[in-house]
Design a protein around this motif. Structure first.
Motif, PDB file in Angstrom:
ATOM      1  N   PRO A  32       0.832  -1.210   0.000  1.00 60.42           N
ATOM      2  CA  PRO A  32       0.000   0.000   0.000  1.00 60.42           C
ATOM      3  C   PRO A  32       0.866   1.259   0.000  1.00 60.42           C
ATOM      4  N   ILE A  33       0.380   2.272  -0.657  1.00 55.91           N
ATOM      5  CA  ILE A  33       1.049   3.566  -0.694  1.00 55.91           C
ATOM      6  C   ILE A  33       0.338   4.416   0.344  1.00 55.91           C
ATOM      7  N   VAL A  34       0.948   4.488   1.521  1.00 56.74           N
ATOM      8  CA  VAL A  34       0.307   5.061   2.690  1.00 56.74           C
ATOM      9  C   VAL A  34       0.480   6.568   2.762  1.00 56.74           C
ATOM     10  N   THR A  35       1.662   7.056   2.432  1.00 54.71           N
ATOM     11  CA  THR A  35       1.953   8.481   2.602  1.00 54.71           C
ATOM     12  C   THR A  35       2.199   9.145   1.257  1.00 54.71           C
ATOM     13  N   LEU A  36       2.168  10.465   1.277  1.00 56.31           N
ATOM     14  CA  LEU A  36       2.492  11.221   0.067  1.00 56.31           C
ATOM     15  C   LEU A  36       3.952  10.997  -0.317  1.00 56.31           C
TER      16      LEU A  36
ATOM     17  N   VAL B  35       7.450   6.771  -5.887  1.00 51.24           N
ATOM     18  CA  VAL B  35       7.060   6.027  -7.091  1.00 51.24           C
ATOM     19  C   VAL B  35       7.025   6.965  -8.301  1.00 51.24           C
ATOM     20  N   CYS B  36       6.405   8.129  -8.152  1.00 54.01           N
ATOM     21  CA  CYS B  36       6.285   9.062  -9.279  1.00 54.01           C
ATOM     22  C   CYS B  36       7.636   9.580  -9.756  1.00 54.01           C
ATOM     23  N   ALA B  37       8.606   9.640  -8.871  1.00 48.96           N
ATOM     24  CA  ALA B  37       9.940  10.110  -9.248  1.00 48.96           C
ATOM     25  C   ALA B  37      10.574   9.217 -10.313  1.00 48.96           C
TER      26      ALA B  37
ATOM     27  N   SER C  16      -8.192   5.516  -7.241  1.00 45.69           N
ATOM     28  CA  SER C  16      -7.713   6.860  -6.920  1.00 45.69           C
ATOM     29  C   SER C  16      -6.447   7.189  -7.698  1.00 45.69           C
ATOM     30  N   LEU C  17      -6.169   8.492  -7.782  1.00 44.35           N
ATOM     31  CA  LEU C  17      -5.023   8.983  -8.540  1.00 44.35           C
ATOM     32  C   LEU C  17      -4.192   9.932  -7.678  1.00 44.35           C
ATOM     33  N   VAL C  18      -2.898   9.896  -7.888  1.00 46.59           N
ATOM     34  CA  VAL C  18      -1.981  10.913  -7.381  1.00 46.59           C
ATOM     35  C   VAL C  18      -1.332  11.512  -8.612  1.00 46.59           C
ATOM     36  N   VAL C  19      -1.418  12.835  -8.744  1.00 48.23           N
ATOM     37  CA  VAL C  19      -0.900  13.508  -9.928  1.00 48.23           C
ATOM     38  C   VAL C  19       0.274  14.391  -9.536  1.00 48.23           C
TER      39      VAL C  19
ATOM     40  N   VAL D  67       0.539  17.362  -6.793  1.00 50.86           N
ATOM     41  CA  VAL D  67       1.819  17.921  -6.383  1.00 50.86           C
ATOM     42  C   VAL D  67       2.461  18.587  -7.591  1.00 50.86           C
ATOM     43  N   VAL D  68       3.079  19.741  -7.363  1.00 46.89           N
ATOM     44  CA  VAL D  68       3.793  20.447  -8.424  1.00 46.89           C
ATOM     45  C   VAL D  68       5.287  20.316  -8.168  1.00 46.89           C
ATOM     46  N   VAL D  69       6.016  19.930  -9.200  1.00 47.43           N
ATOM     47  CA  VAL D  69       7.472  19.876  -9.148  1.00 47.43           C
ATOM     48  C   VAL D  69       7.994  20.902 -10.140  1.00 47.43           C
ATOM     49  N   GLU D  70       8.714  21.879  -9.617  1.00 47.66           N
ATOM     50  CA  GLU D  70       9.355  22.903 -10.441  1.00 47.66           C
ATOM     51  C   GLU D  70      10.821  22.950 -10.056  1.00 47.66           C
ATOM     52  N   ARG D  71      11.580  23.694 -10.806  1.00 48.86           N
ATOM     53  CA  ARG D  71      12.984  23.856 -10.434  1.00 48.86           C
ATOM     54  C   ARG D  71      13.068  24.477  -9.047  1.00 48.86           C
ATOM     55  N   GLY D  72      13.663  23.749  -8.133  1.00 50.85           N
ATOM     56  CA  GLY D  72      13.878  24.268  -6.791  1.00 50.85           C
ATOM     57  C   GLY D  72      12.727  24.137  -5.824  1.00 50.85           C
ATOM     58  N   SER D  73      11.606  23.530  -6.233  1.00 50.51           N
ATOM     59  CA  SER D  73      10.496  23.405  -5.284  1.00 50.51           C
ATOM     60  C   SER D  73       9.596  22.213  -5.616  1.00 50.51           C
ATOM     61  N   ILE D  74       9.029  21.673  -4.553  1.00 50.99           N
ATOM     62  CA  ILE D  74       7.987  20.647  -4.629  1.00 50.99           C
ATOM     63  C   ILE D  74       6.907  21.103  -3.656  1.00 50.99           C
ATOM     64  N   ARG D  75       5.665  21.205  -4.137  1.00 46.81           N
ATOM     65  CA  ARG D  75       4.595  21.655  -3.249  1.00 46.81           C
ATOM     66  C   ARG D  75       3.290  20.957  -3.580  1.00 46.81           C
TER      67      ARG D  75
END
Length: 130
Positions: free
Chosen positions: A18-22, A28-30, A82-85, A118-126
């Motif tokens: 199970p994927i319990v946490t963000l 996985v998404c990485a 469910s989806l994680v994007v 979740v947004v991944v940009e240069r220098g940030s993940i939020r």
């Protein structure tokens, strides 16, 4: 003398763990994030027990414009609940909360739950809130 190599990151196994946490979801998404960073949507699909059942990368896609394409890409996988994007961006942009709200509604109408964005940009993940 024997050596055992252990990965520093514990990766949830597909269809099993199970994927319990963000953090688990981001691990996985990485696997699908391109380097150097390009505009894309990474969609991790989970079943009812929150086990990963699919991972899709949509190159050049953005959440605002490609919600239906994201759902269509998920439709070929069975048991998706469910989806994680992860929205990867090559440049920093302004977030519009209505984009996530709209995506949640469209996913809900398709019988899916949009768990996290979740947004991944240069220098940030939020995390994007709706």
């Amino acid at each position: 003398m024997s050596f055992t190599f252990v990965s520093p990151i514990i990766l949830p196994r597909p269809h099993r763990d199970p994927i319990v946490t963000l953090q688990d979801a981001l691990t996985v998404c990485a696997l699908a994030i391109t380097r150097p960073l390009e505009t894309s949507l990474i969609v991790m699909m989970c079943d009812a027990q929150r086990r990963g059942v699919g991972l899709v990368s949509l190159t050049g896609a953005r959440l605002r414009d490609n919600v239906h394409e994201m759902i269509a890409a998920c439709s070929a996988t069975l048991d998706v609940e469910s989806l994680v994007v992860v929205e990867c961006r090559s440049e920093c942009e302004v977030d519009f909360p209505e984009d996530v709200r709209r995506a949640r509604i469209v996913c809900e109408r398709a019988g899916l739950v949009l768990s996290d964005v979740v947004v991944v940009e240069r220098g940030s993940i939020r995390v994007r809130a709706s």
